[in-house]
Design an enzyme around this catalytic site. Structure first.
Site, PDB file in Angstrom:
ATOM      1  N   CYS A   9     -30.609   2.319  14.467  1.00  0.00           N
ATOM      2  CA  CYS A   9     -30.986   1.340  15.506  1.00  0.00           C
ATOM      3  C   CYS A   9     -30.720   2.004  16.857  1.00  0.00           C
ATOM      4  O   CYS A   9     -30.589   3.232  16.921  1.00  0.00           O
ATOM      5  CB  CYS A   9     -30.225   0.025  15.332  1.00  0.00           C
ATOM      6  N   ARG A  15     -26.992  -3.522  14.318  1.00  0.00           N
ATOM      7  CA  ARG A  15     -27.881  -3.618  13.153  1.00  0.00           C
ATOM      8  C   ARG A  15     -27.659  -2.528  12.113  1.00  0.00           C
ATOM      9  O   ARG A  15     -27.490  -2.826  10.917  1.00  0.00           O
ATOM     10  CB  ARG A  15     -29.350  -3.605  13.608  1.00  0.00           C
ATOM     11  N   ASP A 122     -33.080  -7.027  18.096  1.00  0.00           N
ATOM     12  CA  ASP A 122     -31.826  -6.553  18.686  1.00  0.00           C
ATOM     13  C   ASP A 122     -30.968  -7.782  19.032  1.00  0.00           C
ATOM     14  O   ASP A 122     -31.346  -8.579  19.888  1.00  0.00           O
ATOM     15  CB  ASP A 122     -32.163  -5.753  19.946  1.00  0.00           C
TER      16      ASP A 122
HETATM   17  P1  4NP Z   1     -27.934  -2.167  17.975  1.00  0.00           P
HETATM   18  O1  4NP Z   1     -27.685  -3.163  19.202  1.00  0.00           O
HETATM   19  O2  4NP Z   1     -29.047  -1.241  18.407  1.00  0.00           O
HETATM   20  O3  4NP Z   1     -28.356  -3.070  16.864  1.00  0.00           O
HETATM   21  O4  4NP Z   1     -26.624  -1.462  17.726  1.00  0.00           O
HETATM   22  C1  4NP Z   1     -27.412  -2.712  20.489  1.00  0.00           C
HETATM   23  C2  4NP Z   1     -26.140  -2.330  20.821  1.00  0.00           C
HETATM   24  C3  4NP Z   1     -25.860  -1.914  22.112  1.00  0.00           C
HETATM   25  C4  4NP Z   1     -26.860  -1.902  23.055  1.00  0.00           C
HETATM   26  C5  4NP Z   1     -28.145  -2.267  22.723  1.00  0.00           C
HETATM   27  C6  4NP Z   1     -28.421  -2.676  21.432  1.00  0.00           C
HETATM   28  N1  4NP Z   1     -26.568  -1.521  24.391  1.00  0.00           N
HETATM   29  O5  4NP Z   1     -27.476  -1.577  25.239  1.00  0.00           O
HETATM   30  O6  4NP Z   1     -25.439  -1.102  24.683  1.00  0.00           O
END
Ligand code: 4NP
Length: 152
Positions: A9, A15, A122
């Site tokens: 991800c 995720r 997300d």
């Molecule tokens: P992930 O979610 O891609 O599912 O781990 C996110 C975690 C952090 C961020 C964006 C999405 N961020 O912008 O820090």
């Protein structure tokens, strides 16, 4: 021979840690190796997001021991299949790929199941309800992946 599967991800804190934990719970670790990574490098070395840890616990999946890492070009050599949670992750991975063989390893996770929704949303700026939705989407895809792996 071990099949190696990488879940990807953006942050590797919401995720893909869940995808790693959920798929691991459904496969034989002697036959399938599962890991996760993020296309971004914002949270390297950190534990998964508390909300992912909590929703995992609710369904008996422990992901607290996991630590965030960033995707690297070596992953194309080390893994057989690389699952992207959404189309942005997919595009980022295609951008990293250096040849057709590497591109052929990249798949959208929800292409494994016949659902209207094609991307795992997300949940980072959302609430626990979204994390619950994310858990179930990933769980459905991982069930399908595990069933296919058991046929091999
Ligand atoms: P992930 O979610 O891609 O599912 O781990 C996110 C975690 C952090 C961020 C964006 C999405 N961020 O912008 O820090």
């Amino acid at each position: 021979m071990t099949t190696k599967i990488l879940m990807v991800c953006l942050g590797n804190i919401c995720r893909s840690p869940l995808a790693e934990g959920i798929l691991k719970s459904k496969i034989d670790s002697a036959k399938v190796f599962v890991d996760s990574a993020g296309t971004g490098g914002y949270h390297i070395g950190k534990k998964p997001d508390n909300r992912s840890i909590l929703i995992g616990k609710e369904y008996g999946i422990d992901i607290e021991h996991q630590r965030c890492r960033q995707f690297s070009s070596q992953d194309f050599k080390d893994f057989d299949v690389i699952y992207a949670m959404d189309r942005n992750n997919y595009k980022a991975l295609v951008h990293f790929a250096q040849n057709a063989d590497e591109i052929s390893k990249i798949r959208l996770l929800l292409d494994e199941v016949d659902l209207k929704v094609k991307e795992v949303p997300d949940p980072y700026y959302d609430d626990m309800e979204k994390f619950d939705e994310v858990f179930h989407l990933i769980d459905k895809a991982c069930t399908a992946i595990a069933e296919n792996l058991n046929k091999i």
